[in-house]
Design an enzyme around this catalytic site. Structure first.
Site, PDB file in Angstrom:
ATOM      1  N   GLY A  33       0.787  -1.244   0.000  1.00 49.10           N
ATOM      2  CA  GLY A  33       0.000   0.000   0.000  1.00 49.10           C
ATOM      3  C   GLY A  33       0.810   1.281   0.000  1.00 49.10           C
ATOM      4  N   GLN A  34       2.165   1.170  -0.076  1.00 48.52           N
ATOM      5  CA  GLN A  34       2.955   2.404  -0.123  1.00 48.52           C
ATOM      6  C   GLN A  34       2.567   3.199  -1.367  1.00 48.52           C
ATOM      7  OE1 GLN A  34       4.187  -0.674   0.329  1.00 48.52           O
ATOM      8  NE2 GLN A  34       6.175  -0.655   1.336  1.00 48.52           N
ATOM      9  N   GLU A  35       2.711   4.502  -1.278  1.00 45.34           N
ATOM     10  CA  GLU A  35       2.247   5.385  -2.354  1.00 45.34           C
ATOM     11  C   GLU A  35       2.805   4.986  -3.724  1.00 45.34           C
ATOM     12  OE1 GLU A  35       1.575  10.145  -2.966  1.00 45.34           O
ATOM     13  OE2 GLU A  35       2.264   9.408  -1.019  1.00 45.34           O
ATOM     14  N   LEU A  63       3.546   2.146  -4.803  1.00 45.38           N
ATOM     15  CA  LEU A  63       3.000   0.867  -5.285  1.00 45.38           C
ATOM     16  C   LEU A  63       1.542   0.979  -5.732  1.00 45.38           C
ATOM     17  CD1 LEU A  63       4.455  -1.611  -2.621  1.00 45.38           C
ATOM     18  CD2 LEU A  63       5.303  -1.219  -4.929  1.00 45.38           C
TER      19      LEU A  63
END
Length: 200
Positions: A78-80, A82
């Site tokens: 969920g990192q930006e 990704l």
């Protein structure tokens, strides 16, 4: 509710019981997606590190009686950086699970933007969405109703089935009813699609 689903499933030839349903779990980083996945898989809490790509597991969920349904679950980081990749995983999925950290009220606006973006993607039109308001075991966690309001879940596309469920990856509460509801929404959508084809 489980018994109702068990009675319904055998009469649904369009969804053979041996077929795994494709479900993708997305949400902001640190929402608890991987912990939820492993809680479902191993029935215990597993402390996990941030997901750099994706995890995938087959999960069998009992529905009332002895029968169960198999979900092929994809858990995507969920990192930006990704998030643009979410679409390649969610393409033509049977259902979306969007996980939020119910203790992080200040990130719910960011979560709302991402939820609306992924559910409006053309490939996901109509895919049912289960929003899991995770970390209900922690003090200060917002209720499912409050999360629903802040994410403006009712404003999602009119043709979309959605449900918000409070849950906890630590003790597993809320996961079974949430997945039962997701299964019910997937069946409803498949039935409607089948009805639409017949009318043409």
């Amino acid at each position: 509710m489980g018994n109702h689903l068990t009675e319904m499933a055998p009469t649904a030839p369009f969804l053979p019981h041996f077929q795994a349903l494709h479900v993708v779990v997305v949400g902001l980083d640190s929402a608890g997606k991987t912990s939820l996945l492993y809680r479902l898989k191993f029935k215990e809490f597993v402390q996990s590190v941030p997901t750099k790509g994706f995890n995938t597991e087959k999960i069998r969920v009992p529905l009332g009686g002895s029968r169960g349904i198999t979900f092929q679950v994809w858990d995507v980081g969920g990192q930006e950086k990704l998030r643009p990749l979410w679409r390649s995983y969610t393409r033509r999925t049977d259902g979306l699970v969007f996980v939020v950290d119910a203790t992080e009220a200040e990130r719910l606006e960011e979560a709302k933007v991402e939820l609306h973006r992924i559910s409006r993607a053309s490939d996901n039109q109509g895919a049912p969405v289960l929003v899991l308001a995770n970390k209900q075991d922690l003090p200060g966690a917002l209720s499912a109703a409050e999360v629903e309001k802040r994410l403006a879940v009712r404003e999602l596309a009119a043709a979309m089935l959605a449900h918000v469920q409070g849950c906890s990856a630590v003790d597993g509460q809320g996961l079974q009813p949430g997945l039962e509801r997701l299964y019910e929404m997937i069946l409803k959508r498949k039935k409607a699609a089948r009805g639409g084809k017949k009318r043409r």
